[in-house]
Design an enzyme around this catalytic site. Structure first.
Site, PDB file in Angstrom:
ATOM      1  CG  ASP A 323      -2.035   1.027   0.792  1.00 47.36           C
ATOM      2  OD1 ASP A 323      -2.157   1.852  -0.362  1.00 47.36           O
ATOM      3  OD2 ASP A 323      -3.363   1.052   1.746  1.00 47.36           O
TER       4      ASP A 323
HETATM    5  C1  BGC Z   1      -4.837   3.181  -0.012  1.00 49.96           C
HETATM    6  C2  BGC Z   1      -5.455   2.562  -1.170  1.00 49.96           C
HETATM    7  C3  BGC Z   1      -5.008   2.496  -2.342  1.00 49.96           C
HETATM    8  C4  BGC Z   1      -3.991   3.511  -2.585  1.00 49.96           C
HETATM    9  C5  BGC Z   1      -3.877   3.934  -3.849  1.00 49.96           C
HETATM   10  C6  BGC Z   1      -4.050   4.120  -0.540  1.00 49.96           C
HETATM   11  O1  BGC Z   1      -3.408   5.204   0.078  1.00 49.96           O
HETATM   12  O2  BGC Z   1      -4.949   2.889   1.362  1.00 49.96           O
HETATM   13  O3  BGC Z   1      -6.314   2.020  -0.678  1.00 49.96           O
HETATM   14  O4  BGC Z   1      -5.210   2.268  -3.071  1.00 49.96           O
HETATM   15  O5  BGC Z   1      -3.880   4.842  -1.489  1.00 49.96           O
HETATM   16  O6  BGC Z   1      -4.695   4.678  -4.560  1.00 49.96           O
END
Ligand code: BGC
Length: 783
Positions: A323
């Site tokens: 993530d």
């Molecule tokens: C979130 C994810 C997401 C990613 C990209 C992160 O901050 O936790 O769920 O896919 O950002 O957008």
């Protein structure tokens, strides 16, 4: 394409984040169209991209892919390999002092990025793909990743809402439409579905999931994966699905986003794991790690969780993506002394792609020092390249960029119909004293509140270019025949702020009307990532508005727009009807009006409990008994597991929702009273529609293991059937119960159905159930 004709502008909000700059990129994507006469942007792109597309590209089988991947790998340098394992943003944004000013163009040209996050515009996808193919060392095409959470240009209800439909086919269809629209713009890889079980409504991200139940969550996880991926990843209309966030992110303490998670292995496996397992069994190509720790070790660097559990035990062999920034965050967690050590931990845990931050650049040094092995990189790159071959971009890198399909698919009429249909199914009627459906279109309706004529009905994780076409509640009412003169719109207040004279005007409107619709709720920004709330009531000013309006004494319907369960005790006591409409998407206003007028009989059922009081949180139906459970006979006594100042039970339980008709259940009939693990018992009830109108009931089966080697929940959903019954019609509903419904992660640390007594409950929700019981006997015994 000349600059003066087209400016693609991405506006990012930056915020300081642990010494780096975190991008709140979700906010605005503005594409300015071509200026003046001449071809449109799409027309220009269609002719530009055409010569790059290849015809008749053959799909490779897995053996051919293996050979091609190995051949390519053997030519790649360490830098090339790390490049494939790194993801950049689509725009030129600094991520902090150490890597300032490295633009995506530069990273891609140098072969230092193998995937790109958030290039939502097909022109940008084309531009970056050309650089990768024409200028990077091996010309390896890029993956384009994006969060397609509940629709792309056609917006569907938020996932918490659509889970309340309990309609797996409709959810799958929504995901497949989203995939069709997103892939036409060049997106190849979804950062979804989010399959975290969510028990704490303070956590803003409950809006992205399917609620508190592992069983329903598993079925919905599967439906979503199948919707996004279709049955063939080589089809340019299918999107790689990514199950997130592995694992237990939803268990953040106190519902505060990114907070500590501290749970037992039993809870991990019996509650949080099943939806991931179902998604993997459905073939999800990717998994994203969670930000949190598990038993003290951040998941991003947790080899037990990512390698042993996810890969070895669950058999996941797809791409594991970090993530956003979570590898670097191992340092902030206090489990690595610097980014280099964090990179080692993440690689050892088998994380394949680092999202946006650049800790994996340290893999060079780590290899030189013998701290990680090149073979570890090879494994990761092999998985990434395998998917690049599987989706066909290695042979035809521009196949997803189809501006002609964007024109056809985006906001297409049939997609809007599917969105409206799922939106109606997602609405949950929480109360109705008979005021709904609205009897007459001749009445004067006062629509009062910040959501009466608002387009903030899409919810978080949305960047549709058609946001300004979202159907408001007022438009929905008008389209269904309430003439504009009969509707009084009075905002009353903003979502969180007063409007001068607003309350007074609202009360006057209520007095003038025959019926009041209170359109209240949360704005889209109040749920989603980094949007935890301590107080999950409606904002104070809206409460004041409601209290003032209700005093006018008119029949009052509360229509809620929101992203989480709220505390609604006052409304339950003081209004005539409550519709929970969540964020319903592009067609919200139509869907709400369909239900208000009875053109659609509400059928949604809650997938998260609605607390009676914030102090109960987390409150969920599948809790344990405790040693001192409260019962009818002891409820007035002191030393039992309860509050001294309020009930244990939520206001509205899991599975709850009303209809314009009434359903009755007979007692449960079991086919046998004993079974062994190789046998099946059937449990049946007869459900009757005792009203006059047709309605849809969701008949729910729950099971309780009375005594286990570890304690078991008081009830667990193990089946449901949706049944449509005409007024006066009755139908027998039968469920099969096998060992699979009885098994759990037990004291011996494996999955097993343990012999003993089980209770079976069947009913319209988790509270109002009929009950029967049977015995599971050891396999060797005769039944
Ligand atoms: C979130 C994810 C997401 C990613 C990209 C992160 O901050 O936790 O769920 O896919 O950002 O957008």
């Amino acid at each position: 394409m000349p600059d003066e004709q087209f400016t693609f502008e991405l506006i990012f909000e930056k915020e300081e984040f642990q010494g780096k700059v975190k991008l709140a990129y979700q906010d605005v994507f503005v594409a300015k169209g071509a200026k003046g006469p001449g071809p449109t942007l799409e027309e220009m792109l269609i002719s530009e991209v055409a010569p790059y597309r290849k015809q008749d590209v053959k799909k490779r089988d897995s053996q051919e892919i293996r050979i091609a991947v190995d051949a390519l790998l053997s030519k790649m340098s360490i830098t090339d390999k790390i490049g494939q394992m790194s993801q950049c943003m689509s725009t030129n944004i600094s991520l902090g002092t150490d890597i300032e000013s490295e633009s995506p163009e530069k990273l891609i040209r140098e072969g230092r990025a193998g995937s790109v996050l958030a290039a939502v515009n097909s022109y940008r996808v084309f531009e970056l793909q050309k650089i990768a193919v024409e200028q990077s060392p091996h010309g390896i095409p890029l993956l384009f990743n994006f969060d397609v959470i509940h629709g792309f240009q056609t917006v569907f209800p938020v996932p918490l809402a659509w889970s309340c439909s309990w309609d797996l086919e409709a959810i799958q269809e929504a995901c497949s439409i989203a995939a069709r629209e997103a892939t036409a713009s060049g997106i190849t890889y979804n950062h979804g579905p989010m399959v975290d079980v969510t028990r704490d409504p303070r956590w803003g991200r409950v809006v992205e999931g399917a609620g508190e139940d592992p069983y329903l969550g598993s079925l919905i996880a599967k439906a979503q994966v199948e919707g996004y991926q279709g049955n063939n990843l080589h089809d340019p209309e299918s999107l790689i699905a990514c199950l997130k966030h592995f694992i237990a992110y939803g268990a953040a303490e106190a519902g505060r986003d990114y907070n500590t998670v501290d749970i037992s292995e039993g809870t991990l496996r019996n509650v949080y794991l099943p939806p991931f397992q179902a998604g993997i069994e459905a073939g999800a190509g990717s998994v994203m790690n969670a930000f949190n720790t598990y038993q003290g070790v951040p998941v991003a660097g947790n080899r037990y969780i990512l390698n042993d559990l996810l890969r070895d035990e669950l058999g996941f062999d797809g791409i594991l993506i970090s993530d956003y920034g979570s590898i670097d965050e191992i340092v902030a967690h206090g489990n690595a002394k610097d980014s280099k050590e964090a990179a080692k931990k993440a690689l050892d845990a088998t994380l394949d792609i680092e999202m946006v931050t650049r800790s994996y650049d340290y893999l060079h040094e780590l290899i030189e020092q013998g701290l990680v092995r090149v073979e570890q990189l090879d494994e990761a790159v092999r998985r990434i390249l395998t998917y690049k071959y599987k989706i066909g971009i290695m042979d035809d890198p521009f196949r997803y960029i189809r501006p002609e399909k964007e024109q056809e698919y985006h906001f297409n009429v049939s997609h809007l119909e599917a969105s409206r249909d799922l939106a109606r199914k997602s609405i949950v009627m929480l109360k109705n004293n008979g005021v709904l459906p609205l009897a007459s279109k001749e009445s004067k309706v006062a629509v009062i509140g910040p959501f009466g004529d608002s387009q903030d009905l899409l919810g978080p994780w949305q960047w549709s270019r058609y946001a300004n076409k979202t159907v408001t509640l007022r438009q929905g009412l008008e389209e269904q025949g309430v003439s504009a003169e009969r509707i009084i719109i009075e905002e009353g207040c903003k979502v969180e702020a007063a409007i001068q004279g607003g309350l007074e005007r609202a009360v006057a409107a209520a007095r003038e009307a025959d019926i009041v619709i209170l359109a209240l709720g949360e704005s889209s920004e109040m749920s989603g990532e980094a949007a935890s709330r301590m107080d999950i009531t409606l904002p104070k000013i809206q409460q004041e508005l409601a209290e003032a309006v209700v005093k006018a004494g008119k029949p009052t319907v509360l229509v809620l727009t929101n992203g989480r369960p709220l505390i609604l005790g006052w409304f339950e006591r003081n209004v005539d009807a409550i519709l929970e409409t969540w964020f319903l998407g592009s067609q919200a206003g139509h869907a709400i009006a369909d239900v208000l007028f009875g053109n659609y009989n509400p059928s949604g059922r809650l997938t998260m409990s609605f607390p009676a009081h914030i102090g109960q949180v987390p409150v969920y139906y599948n809790h344990f008994s405790t040693g001192r459970p409260v019962t009818e006979s002891n409820k007035h006594l002191k030393f039992f597991s309860k509050y001294i100042d309020g009930p244990n039970e939520p206001l509205y339980p899991f599975g709850y929702g009303l209809s314009y008709t009434k359903f009755e259940y007979t007692d449960i009939r079991l086919s046998h009273s004993r079974m062994n693990a190789a046998e099946t018992i059937t449990a049946s009830v007869v459900v009757s529609n005792t009203g006059t109108v047709q309605g849809e009931e969701t008949v729910q089966l729950y099971i309780q293991d009375i005594c286990g080697s570890v304690v078991r929940p008081v009830k667990e959903l193990k089946g449901f059937k949706k049944v449509t019954l005409a007024g006066g019609e009755a139908r027998k509903i039968t469920f099969n119960i096998t060992a699979a419904e009885l098994a759990f992660w037990n004291a011996d640390r494996h999955y097993e159905a343990e012999p003993g007594e089980f209770k079976v409950y069947i009913g319209p929700n988790s509270r109002d159930v009929k009950e029967a019981s049977f015995e599971l006997i050891p396999l060797e015994e005769e039944t």
